[in-house]
Scaffold this active site. Sequence first.
Site, PDB file in Angstrom:
ATOM      1  N   PRO A  80      39.609  34.210   7.036  1.00  0.00           N
ATOM      2  CA  PRO A  80      38.311  34.857   6.797  1.00  0.00           C
ATOM      3  C   PRO A  80      37.607  34.252   5.589  1.00  0.00           C
ATOM      4  O   PRO A  80      38.248  33.999   4.561  1.00  0.00           O
ATOM      5  CB  PRO A  80      38.700  36.311   6.520  1.00  0.00           C
ATOM      6  N   GLU A 118      38.311  40.569  10.100  1.00  0.00           N
ATOM      7  CA  GLU A 118      38.869  41.099   8.859  1.00  0.00           C
ATOM      8  C   GLU A 118      38.217  42.448   8.542  1.00  0.00           C
ATOM      9  O   GLU A 118      37.130  42.504   7.953  1.00  0.00           O
ATOM     10  CB  GLU A 118      38.612  40.103   7.724  1.00  0.00           C
ATOM     11  N   TYR A 157      43.425  44.796   5.661  1.00  0.00           N
ATOM     12  CA  TYR A 157      43.071  43.898   4.557  1.00  0.00           C
ATOM     13  C   TYR A 157      43.442  44.531   3.218  1.00  0.00           C
ATOM     14  O   TYR A 157      42.767  45.427   2.729  1.00  0.00           O
ATOM     15  CB  TYR A 157      41.566  43.633   4.653  1.00  0.00           C
ATOM     16  N   TYR A 159      40.562  45.165  -3.098  1.00  0.00           N
ATOM     17  CA  TYR A 159      39.898  46.156  -2.237  1.00  0.00           C
ATOM     18  C   TYR A 159      40.783  47.395  -2.051  1.00  0.00           C
ATOM     19  O   TYR A 159      41.917  47.427  -2.516  1.00  0.00           O
ATOM     20  CB  TYR A 159      39.503  45.511  -0.906  1.00  0.00           C
ATOM     21  N   ARG A 199      46.460  41.039   5.593  1.00  0.00           N
ATOM     22  CA  ARG A 199      46.122  40.086   4.526  1.00  0.00           C
ATOM     23  C   ARG A 199      46.535  40.741   3.222  1.00  0.00           C
ATOM     24  O   ARG A 199      46.031  41.807   2.858  1.00  0.00           O
ATOM     25  CB  ARG A 199      44.636  39.779   4.528  1.00  0.00           C
ATOM     26  N   CYS A 207      33.895  21.923  -4.944  1.00  0.00           N
ATOM     27  CA  CYS A 207      32.828  22.180  -5.926  1.00  0.00           C
ATOM     28  C   CYS A 207      32.388  23.646  -5.939  1.00  0.00           C
ATOM     29  O   CYS A 207      31.711  24.092  -6.852  1.00  0.00           O
ATOM     30  CB  CYS A 207      31.615  21.309  -5.616  1.00  0.00           C
TER      31      CYS A 207
HETATM   32 FE1  SF4 Z   1      32.632  24.392  -0.578  1.00  0.00          FE
HETATM   33 FE2  SF4 Z   1      32.094  22.168  -1.973  1.00  0.00          FE
HETATM   34 FE3  SF4 Z   1      34.169  22.236  -0.325  1.00  0.00          FE
HETATM   35 FE4  SF4 Z   1      31.723  22.256   0.674  1.00  0.00          FE
HETATM   36  S1  SF4 Z   1      32.647  20.614  -0.493  1.00  0.00           S
HETATM   37  S2  SF4 Z   1      33.408  23.544   1.313  1.00  0.00           S
HETATM   38  S3  SF4 Z   1      30.649  23.423  -0.860  1.00  0.00           S
HETATM   39  S4  SF4 Z   1      33.908  23.494  -2.128  1.00  0.00           S
END
Ligand code: SF4
Length: 677
Positions: free
Chosen positions: A27, A102, A168, A173, A221, A345
């Site tokens: 998920p 989920e 979950y 949660y 989960r 990223c």
């Molecule tokens: Fe996420 Fe960056 Fe991976 Fe794309 S490249 S899935 S934006 S972490």
Amino acid sequence: MNPRYARLFEPVAIGPVTAPNRFYQTPHATGMGYLRPKAGAALRGIKAEGGWGVVCTEYCSIHPSSDDSPYAFLTLWDEDDTKALAKTAEAIHEHGSLAGIELWHGGAHSTNKLTREPMLAPSARPSCFMQPPAARALDKADIRAFRRWQAAAAKRAVEAGFDIVYVYAGHDYLPFQFLSPRTNRRADEYGGKLGNRARLLREMLEETREAIGPDRALAIRLAVTELHGPTGITHDGEAPEIVSMLAEIPDLWDVNVAGGNGKDSKSARFSPEGYQEQHVQFVKSLTTKPVVGVGRFTSPDTMIDQIKRGVLDLIGAARPSIADPFLPAKIREGREDEIRECIGCNICRSANNEGVPLRCTQNPTMGEEWRRGWHPERIPTKRSDRRVLVVGAGPAGLECALALGRRGYEVALAEAGRELGGRLLRDSTLPGLGTWIRVRDWRAHMLGKLPHVSVFRESELTAENILGLGYEDIALATGSRWRHDAIGTLMEEASDVSGLTPDDIFAGATITGSVVIYDDDHYYMGSALAERLAAEGHQVELVTPAPIASAWTEMTNEQDLIQARLIEAGVNITPLRRLMALRPGEVETACVYTDARATTECGTLVLVTGRIADDMLYTELTLDETRLKDASIRSVTRIGDCLAPSSIADAVFSGHRFAREFGENAPPAPRRERPPH
Ligand code: SF4
Ligand code: ADP
């Protein structure tokens, strides 16, 4: 297929259903939620088409007392929800994959801003978010009602066609709030010793099983560590006891690391591939049921290693499946060199945190499957024999040339430098950002397969060059540079203060004395430069008008990790101050609230504020239309940072969009989902 990877394609029985292979899209949020069901269904359908044997939804609320507005979550509150979600299950089934859902109740970790229902928790407590309402403790009648909500939602999930239904108990949660001694201070049979704290979870599992009947699988989960130290659940504390207690009740264990601030999806800056193994590896020894876990797996060798060493049975993925929905298909077809690897990223996380549809740095089609009809692997063929010159091989130019080339257009890509990559060449040398070069590597590799795309390095083009080259269409991807005038997000007027910029640092500028980095950009550059310069032995102070370092990285779930790392690196963080003046040996700053002045020792000032588009070529080329006509140039278009400086994700998107829309008569406006009237 490489026979080494054959085990990844073995079917796996999950209770009464069978996953066609070991690729499991766990998920993950999409920013679509109940507001954008068609977009959500199309996105999940693409994952199934790409070969993920199991494709799950994002968190799906079982009752209005669990409302995560303004973030995009799913709901299974009524028949309309069932019908809307049936489209997702259908889209997944169309490609022979299993559909998982989920079911979710956030307890004190919801906002309830839409429904205005009081929040619920095992014990009365303030909200997990900074907001006025507190959560009230569930009494016995509430607990009975809660169990009915879960069972009713599970029945709807079956009606909607889902094969795997979740209980979950992760991410702070409600069921997890019952499990954790940190949040459960009840004195009745639902609190105290672990058996009591796990009572609700056991009841949920048993009653969900009854609700879904014998033909659907039951998944749990569980967060096996909440990273709150010994006061919470830990993988070497109570988690093994919980798993042992419930070991054979569910058909599948989906285990991960939880706790606040997205610790389950840490960016590459703070975690390597497979970083959850140390926390989840014990689970398989305590249950005979299949176990799935995540860890930003993009290498088939790492995946096979996880299976062979008995860490996991199913390779879970959220981000790798976002960056490349066709990752399993590429391995199956022996095209693993074509996998578009996630760079870690966390731009995808930012979408959910900002309440907008999913986006991805590596995959510009992500989130656009329904809205723009974009497919990650298919792109319409060219409409004409027009030849395109792309100037600049940063993320925008590379993606543009590649996507145009995939359409069949003849393309020339000219790059001033010796190496392709533009800003990636610099940014990926910053601490923890090495994976970012994958944005360049994948595109450069794929361009090599297109004989009608020519790449010219060390070719810095002038307007005169371009006019004389004979290309009819020009895409300018010449990027941007950091400003010297200190104009940033919060400082709107140009100042007399001048300092080095990140461009100067990358170019090897000399640094003398202590360094002040003035960060009015608020993304990664200020803090990453601070970290780098501190590691090189400089005394570094990060001054920012924001209350925290790298403030926007709260969206990528990195901010607290960044702040901690800077503190550990000895970087002095001075928040809430504007830069006023630079004098020999010092800078003057002002409090953003009171304007009270102070001075800070400074040998070298580095301005990380705004960026300016490098669009001189555009200005020169478009100055005189007759010259363009004489040169038979039909179009000159700016893309990426050259049009508007932004993230790498936006540059890739911009390059891709240009290529998709190139030569089309009137590209349709993106579709919007509207509520029925
Ligand atoms: Fe996420 Fe960056 Fe991976 Fe794309 S490249 S899935 S934006 S972490
Ligand atoms: P974006 O993020 O929009 O792709 P970048 O700054 O990463 O932008 O990349 C811009 C690229 O364009 C750099 O590699 C730079 O060397 C190149 N470039 C800039 N001006 C020219 C030019 N006149 N001719 C060829 N390449 C250029």
